[in-house]
Design a protein around this motif. Structure first.
Motif, PDB file in Angstrom:
ATOM      1  N   LYS A   1      11.737  77.738  67.547  1.00 11.20           N
ATOM      2  CA  LYS A   1      11.454  78.881  66.669  1.00 11.20           C
ATOM      3  C   LYS A   1      12.038  78.706  65.269  1.00 11.20           C
ATOM      4  O   LYS A   1      11.963  79.632  64.460  1.00 11.20           O
ATOM      5  N   ASP A   2      12.606  77.549  64.977  1.00  8.37           N
ATOM      6  CA  ASP A   2      13.188  77.323  63.653  1.00  8.37           C
ATOM      7  C   ASP A   2      12.142  76.702  62.732  1.00  8.37           C
ATOM      8  O   ASP A   2      11.415  75.780  63.119  1.00  8.37           O
ATOM      9  N   SER A   3      12.091  77.158  61.514  1.00 13.53           N
ATOM     10  CA  SER A   3      11.027  76.743  60.585  1.00 13.53           C
ATOM     11  C   SER A   3      11.209  75.334  60.042  1.00 13.53           C
ATOM     12  O   SER A   3      10.225  74.684  59.650  1.00 13.53           O
ATOM     13  N   GLN A   4      12.457  74.821  59.990  1.00 10.91           N
ATOM     14  CA  GLN A   4      12.708  73.543  59.312  1.00 10.91           C
ATOM     15  C   GLN A   4      13.136  72.405  60.238  1.00 10.91           C
ATOM     16  O   GLN A   4      13.059  71.240  59.851  1.00 10.91           O
TER      17      GLN A   4
ATOM     18  N   VAL B   1      30.486  70.289  54.291  1.00  8.28           N
ATOM     19  CA  VAL B   1      29.535  69.735  53.328  1.00  8.28           C
ATOM     20  C   VAL B   1      28.638  68.659  53.930  1.00  8.28           C
ATOM     21  O   VAL B   1      27.497  68.497  53.544  1.00  8.28           O
ATOM     22  N   GLY B   2      29.137  67.912  54.891  1.00  3.06           N
ATOM     23  CA  GLY B   2      28.348  66.835  55.475  1.00  3.06           C
ATOM     24  C   GLY B   2      28.773  65.488  54.939  1.00  3.06           C
ATOM     25  O   GLY B   2      29.869  65.326  54.405  1.00  3.06           O
TER      26      GLY B   2
ATOM     27  N   GLU C   1      17.040  70.142  58.478  1.00  2.00           N
ATOM     28  CA  GLU C   1      16.081  69.392  59.290  1.00  2.00           C
ATOM     29  C   GLU C   1      16.586  68.995  60.672  1.00  2.00           C
ATOM     30  O   GLU C   1      15.782  68.670  61.540  1.00  2.00           O
ATOM     31  N   VAL C   2      17.895  68.954  60.879  1.00  2.00           N
ATOM     32  CA  VAL C   2      18.422  68.382  62.120  1.00  2.00           C
ATOM     33  C   VAL C   2      19.533  69.247  62.695  1.00  2.00           C
ATOM     34  O   VAL C   2      20.311  69.858  61.954  1.00  2.00           O
TER      35      VAL C   2
ATOM     36  N   THR D   1      21.512  63.288  47.377  1.00  2.00           N
ATOM     37  CA  THR D   1      20.298  62.522  47.685  1.00  2.00           C
ATOM     38  C   THR D   1      19.551  63.105  48.883  1.00  2.00           C
ATOM     39  O   THR D   1      18.502  62.584  49.253  1.00  2.00           O
ATOM     40  N   ARG D   2      20.092  64.157  49.520  1.00  3.19           N
ATOM     41  CA  ARG D   2      19.415  64.719  50.685  1.00  3.19           C
ATOM     42  C   ARG D   2      19.348  66.240  50.591  1.00  3.19           C
ATOM     43  O   ARG D   2      20.017  66.869  49.772  1.00  3.19           O
ATOM     44  N   ASN D   3      18.535  66.822  51.466  1.00  3.17           N
ATOM     45  CA  ASN D   3      18.321  68.262  51.484  1.00  3.17           C
ATOM     46  C   ASN D   3      19.491  68.961  52.166  1.00  3.17           C
ATOM     47  O   ASN D   3      20.030  68.475  53.149  1.00  3.17           O
TER      48      ASN D   3
END
Length: 733
Positions: A396-399, A629-630, A339-340, A655-657
C-alpha cells in the motif's frame, strides 16, 4: 561553557604537548606572532581568520567551497591540498565554542575551540590539550604552509600493497585450513562422545572406530546445521578449538566478555579460517577475520551502556521515525528512503551465523532483541498472519519498489520459512501490479523491481547454499520476473580476501546460477584498512563473480573504537587505492546489464577487466551509515577535541532520493572514537609502516562518490505518483 570545561582550561599541558607546541610555533612565525600579541581569545580568532582568509581568497574555487557556494564532487576535486587545510582552519574558527554531545563518552559535552586551546597553551601553559591534539595541529599548519604535500601512490605501488595479502584460494592456505578442520573435528568428536553436547541428528552408531567417527564427522562438515549445532559459545572451547593458541591477556578479556553477557557464537567452519600455525608467507593475513571473532576491551567496557546508533530504528508506536516514516512496529520494518525498506522476519532469520565483534546491531544484542537462542527463534503460528500484515505495508506504499529481507541473516531462516516469505513477497508484488491497472498515469504506485536478501552465510557458513536453497531462489526468480521484478540481489559481507575460500566460491557460483547477483558490503575495520587490503578484496571477489557494493566505515561509538578506521582513512583509500579500479564511463552501459544475466557475471567481469585494463572494478562507494541521514561520505571537519578526536559534520548523499523529512533535518555531527595518532599507533602495532599512510592527516573533507549505474533502479514504462504515503504530513510539504 560548562564548569568541567573551565576546569580543563586550567589544566597544565604535558611535557610532550609543550614540545609539539614549541615546534608548531617555530614552524609558523605568523601564528606565533598572533598568539603572543593577542590580548584575548577574540583577537586570536580574528587574527588567525584574517590570515587564512587572505590566502584562500587567492583561489576562487576554494573560497566558494568554503562559503558553501560550490558543492558536489566536481567542486571537491578542484580543491588543492593546501585548500583542504585552509578550509579546515576556517571551519574550526567558525564553529569555535560549539558544544557537542560526545556519545563516545556516554553523553559528556565536548567543546571544540582549537585556536583557543593553542592560545591557552602559549600564554599559560594550560588548556589540557593532549599530544594527539598538538600533533594534528602541527600537521594541519604544515599542510597550510605547503610544506606537507600529498603524494598519490602509483598503480604499481597499490598493486604491491595488494600483493601482500593472501587469498583463501591460495593452495598453501587451503592446506593449513585442512589441518585446522581435522583438529576441530576431533574436538567435536570428543564433545559428542563425552555427552557435553548431544543432537539427535549428529550421533555416532555404537561400535564405530575413531577412524569411522572421523569419516562420519567429515560428512557432517558439509551440513550447515552441524556448524550451527556445534558453534563455539565459550572462551575455553574457543581456545581449545584454536589449539590453545590464545595468550593469557586475550583469555582474560574473553572471560570478562562472557561475564558481561556478551554472546559467543563462532561456527566450526569460520573458526577453521584462523591461523594457529602462522605461515611465513601470510603473517597477519587473518587479522581482519580474527578481530571479528576476538572481542576488544573497549567493547567489553562499554557493553551495557551502548546506545542505538540508528535514530530511525528507534520507533515509538503511532509516531514517525527520524526519517519521517510511519512503520507498522518497531521490530520488523526499518526504513530511511522512499524506495526501499528492510523486512526482519520473526524466524531464525533474526539470528546470525556468528557474532561480529563490530556488529552494527550490538545495541540490539545488549537489549536482548537479537540472540543465538535458535530454538526459540523458530516461527510461531502467529508469524504467518503477521507477515501478511507487514507486507501489506509494502503493497500500500506509493514509493516502495525494493525490499531487503535481512535480520540477523535472511538465510538463517529454514528453506520452508524462507520459501513462505518469498511466496508472500511475490503475492504482495503481484497485488501491487494488479492495483495499478485501476490507476491513471501519474497516479500509479511504484511496483517492485528489486528483491534483496541480506546474508553473511556465503562467508560464515557457505554450506548453507544447498541445491535445495538454490532451487527455491531460482523458482522465485523465474515467476517474479514475469510480474516485472527485474533485479535479484544477494547482499553478503566478505571482510577479507582470506574469507574467499573454495567453499565460498562454490556458494557464489550456485547463487549466480539461480539468477541472483551477489553484491558485497565490506566493513572497513582497522585491520581491513591496511594499505591494499580492500583493493585486494575487490579483486578476489570480482574473480569469483561478486560485485562490490559498499565499503562502510565502522559505525557505533566507543564500543567499536578498536575496529574503527577513521573516516579520513576511508577518503584516503577512495582517493589513493580504489582509484586504480575506477571504471571509465564508456563501460557504464555494459556494466549496467550485469544483473540481467547473473549466471554470466563472472565471465563478463573478467572480460571487462581485460578490455579496460583494470585490476578490479571499483563499483563500491566508501560511505558511513549515518544516524537518521543514511549513507554518506560528504563531510567537513569542523572541530577537534582536546584528545585529538576530530568532529565531522556530515550532509546527505545528494546523489540519491531522500524522504522530504530529510530537508528539515539538521546536519549530523559525528565525533570520531579515535584520533589520527591513535589510529597510527594501532596500525604500527599491526606491523604497518605509517609513512605509507602519511597523507591521512590532510583528508579533512569528504564527498560521496556518484553511484555506478549498475545499482540504479530500472525505469518504469509509466509515471509514478509523486504523492507519499506512510509519511508524516508536515514532511510532505
Amino acid at each position: 561553557m560548562s564548569t568541567s570545561n573551565h576546569q580543563l582550561d586550567r589544566i597544565a599541558i604535558s611535557v610532550k604537548s609543550h614540545m609539539l607546541l614549541r615546534q608548531l610555533l617555530r614552524e609558523n612565525p605568523i601564528l606565533e606572532e598572533i598568539m603572543r600579541n593577542a590580548r584575548n581569545e577574540t583577537e586570536v580568532l580574528v587574527g588567525v581568520r584574517n590570515w587564512v582568509l587572505d590566502e584562500i581568497k587567492k583561489n576562487k574555487d576554494a573560497y566558494q567551497f568554503y562559503k558553501r557556494e560550490a558543492h558536489g564532487r566536481e567542486a571537491f576535486e578542484k580543491l588543492s591540498w593546501k585548500d583542504f587545510a585552509a578550509i579546515r582552519i576556517l571551519d574550526y574558527i567558525d564553529n569555535a565554542g560549539r558544544e557537542f554531545e560526545d556519545l563516545n563518552l556516554r553523553g559528556e559535552l565536548a567543546i571544540s575551540n582549537p585556536i583557543h586551546l593553542i592560545w591557552l597553551a602559549v600564554t599559560n601553559g594550560t588548556g589540557g590539550a593532549k599530544p594527539f591534539f598538538f600533533k594534528d595541529m602541527l600537521m594541519l599548519f604544515k599542510q597550510f604552509r605547503g610544506e606537507y604535500k600529498r603524494s598519490i601512490p602509483s598503480r604499481e605501488q597499490v598493486e604491491k600493497w595488494m600483493d601482500r595479502w593472501s587469498s583463501g584460494l591460495d593452495p598453501r592456505i587451503v592446506k593449513l585450513r585442512e589441518e585446522n578442520k581435522e583438529r576441530i573435528l576431533k574436538i567435536i568428536i570428543r564433545i559428542i562422545d563425552s555427552g557435553e553436547l548431544s543432537d539427535g541428528r549428529f550421533v555416532f552408531k555404537e561400535g564405530l572406530s575413531k577412524e569411522q567417527k572421523y569419516l562420519q564427522a567429515l560428512d557432517w562438515w558439509d551440513n550447515h546445521l552441524f556448524h550451527l549445532r556445534f558453534a563455539v559459545r565459550s572462551p575455553d572451547l574457543l581456545n581449545e578449538m584454536l589449539d590453545n593458541s590464545l595468550d593469557p591477556d586475550t583469555m582474560k578479556v574473553l572471560y570478562e566478555a562472557a561475564g558481561k553477557g556478551i554472546p559467543f557464537f563462532v561456527n566450526p567452519y569460520y573458526l577453521s579460517l584462523l591461523h594457529v600455525r602462522v605461515p611465513y608467507f601470510a603473517v597477519g593475513a587473518d587479522l581482519a577475520i580474527r578481530h571479528y571473532v576476538i572481542y576488544s576491551q573497549k567493547l567489553i567496557d562499554e557493553y551495557g551502556n551502548i546506545v542505538a546508533w540508528e535514530k530511525e530504528d528507534t520507533v515509538k508506536p503511532g509516531e514517525p521515525n527520524a526519517a519521517g516514516w510511519y512503520l507498522p512496529n518497531e521490530h520488523n520494518i526499518h526504513r530511511r528512503y522512499p524506495e526501499v525498506a528492510i523486512l526482519i522476519p520473526d524466524t531464525m532469520g533474526r539470528a546470525c551465523g556468528g557474532l561480529c565483534a563490530s556488529c552494527q546491531r550490538m545495541y540490539d544484542f545488549q537489549r536482548g532483541n537479537l540472540n543465538f537462542n535458535l530454538d526459540k527463534l523458530k516461527p510461531g503460528q502467529t508469524w504467518d498472519e503477521k507477515l501478511v500484515s507487514l507486507l501489506d505495508y509494502f503493497e500500500k506504499d506509493s514509493q516502495l519498489r525494493d525490499i531487503l529481507i535481512t535480520g540477523g541473516d535472511a538465510l538463517m531462516s529454514s528453506d520452508k520459512s524462507l520459501e513462505k516469505i518469498l511466496d508472500r513477497v511475490y503475492q504482495m508484488a503481484a497485488n501491487k501490479v494488479e492495483a495499478n491497472k485501476a490507476k491513471g498515469n501519474g497516479d500509479k504506485y511504484a511496483h517492485f523491481v528489486r528483491i534483496r536478501l541480506g546474508s553473511r552465510l556465503p562467508v560464515y557458513m557457505p554450506q548453507r547454499i544447498t541445491p535445495e536453497l538454490v532451487n527455491i531462489l531460482g523458482d522465485f526468480k523465474k515467476k517474479a520476473s514475469k510480474i516485472g521484478i527485474k533485479q535479484f540481489f544477494m547482499q553478503t559481507h566478505f571482510e577479507s580476501p582470506m574469507e574467499v575460500t573454495p567453499e565460498a566460491r562454490q556458494a557464489i557460483k550456485l547463487l549466480n546460477s539461480a539468477g541472483w547477483t551477489v553484491t558485497n558490503q565490506h566493513v572497513f575495520t582497522t585491520a581491513a584498512s591496511r594499505r591494499g587490503h580492500a583493493a585486494k578484496l575487490r579483486k578476489v571477489l570480482n574473480e569469483i563473480g561478486v560485485i562490490n557494493y559498499y565499503t562502510f566505515s565502522v559505525k557505533g561509538y566507543m564500543e567499536n573504537s578498536f575496529n574503527f578506521a577513521t573516516n579520513e582513512r576511508a577518503v584516503q583509500e577512495q582517493m589513493e587505492e580504489k582509484v586504480i579500479g575506477k571504471i571509465p564511463k564508456q563501460y557504464y552501459d555494459i556494466i549496467k546489464e550485469f544483473p540481467n544475466d547473473a549466471g554470466a557475471i563472472e565471465q563478463e567481469m573478467a572480460k571487462l577487466m581485460q578490455e579496460s585494463g583494470l585490476p578490479f572494478l571499483g563499483t563500491d562507494r566508501n560511505v558511513l551509515n549515518l544516524p537518521g541521514v543514511g549513507k554518506s561520505l560528504t563531510f567537513r571537519t569542523i572541530g577537534i577535541t582536546r584528545y585529538g578526536r576530530r568532529i565531522l559534520e556530515f550532509e546527505l548523499d545528494h546523489t540519491r532520493n531522500h524522504s522530504p523529512a530529510m530537508k528539515q533535518m539538521d546536519k549530523v555531527i559525528i565525533i570520531e572514537s579515535k584520533s589520527i595518532s591513535e589510529y597510527q599507533r594501532q596500525m604500527e602495532d599491526l606491523g604497518e609502516e605509517f609513512k605509507d599512510y602519511e597523507s591521512i592527516w590532510g583528508y579533512s573533507i569528504g564527498e560521496t562518490e556518484q553511484r555506478i549505474p549498475i545499482y540504479d533502479y530500472p525505469d518504469y514504462d509509466y509515471e509514478v505518483t509523486r504523492q507519499y504515503t506512510n509519511l508524516r504530513e508536515e514532511a510532505k510539504a
